[in-house]
Design an enzyme around this catalytic site. Structure first.
Site, PDB file in Angstrom:
ATOM      1  CB  CYS A 113      -0.957  -0.053   1.188  1.00  0.00           C
ATOM      2  SG  CYS A 113      -2.398   1.002   1.052  1.00  0.00           S
ATOM      3  CG  HIS A 114      -0.156   4.933   1.486  1.00  0.00           C
ATOM      4  ND1 HIS A 114      -1.392   4.331   1.431  1.00  0.00           N
ATOM      5  CD2 HIS A 114      -0.288   6.137   0.885  1.00  0.00           C
ATOM      6  CE1 HIS A 114      -2.246   5.143   0.841  1.00  0.00           C
ATOM      7  NE2 HIS A 114      -1.608   6.243   0.494  1.00  0.00           N
TER       8      HIS A 114
END
Length: 188
Positions: A113-114
């Site tokens: 994800c991030h």
């Protein structure tokens, strides 16, 4: 999957407040079920706050402060996402050095994800094929990565995925890479 596939392996999960809880818990449970010892590492002691997107989740006990451990203490590193978590990690010199050292020691690293934001700061994405949450695409490309929109990407021991929906493929590949061990081409 065999309970002993990762026996004698110790895996660091690096987070701080604001990590996407399911990205920690699902990968943590999968790696642990495969036989690894898992340790929660953070930039502060005590507890870290998980989130479910933009709402508070549970708190988790930190096993070690990043300044008190070394990449040499572990066989692999997992970086869960969440927006606030990697944003705080990437401005913490000890956390960035900790991440960079896994690459210097040719050890598997996984980010979802991030999570790849921290990889950018560690100088670990140039020339690598990666994926992430779509909003990181420009940052990763500007840092020299070859960004693709795929469920799970592995480039010389660096495993990346886009979001919680990708967790089954992410966890499977993470376990495979940890079982393989060092990767000769994984250097920064």
């Amino acid at each position: 999957m065999s309970h002993s596939k990762l026996s004698n392996k110790t895996v660091a999960f690096l987070v701080t407040d604001g990590f996407e809880q399911v990205e920690l818990t699902k990968s943590w449970d999968a790696v642990k079920a495969a036989g690894a010892t898992v340790r929660l590492v953070s930039i502060h002691s005590g507890k870290v706050q998980g989130v479910h997107h933009d709402e508070k989740g549970e708190q988790f006990d930190v096993d070690s402060c990043v300044g008190d451990v070394s990449a040499s203490d572990f066989d692999a590193l997992v970086l869960p996402g969440g927006v606030f978590n990697p944003d705080a990690l990437r401005v913490n010199d000890e956390a960035v050095d900790f991440v960079r050292d896994f690459f210097k020691q040719l050890k598997p690293v996984a980010a979802i994800c991030h999570g790849p934001w921290t990889l950018i700061e560690a100088g670990a994405v140039r020339g690598r094929r990666v994926t992430s949450w779509p909003s990181l695409k420009t940052d990763l490309v500007n840092a020299g990565a070859d960004w693709v929109n795929e469920q799970c990407v592995c480039d010389q021991g660096l495993v990346t995925s886009r979001n919680p929906d990708d967790l089954p493929a992410f966890c499977e590949k993470v376990i495979e890479e940890i079982a393989e061990g060092k990767h000769a081409q994984q250097t920064v």
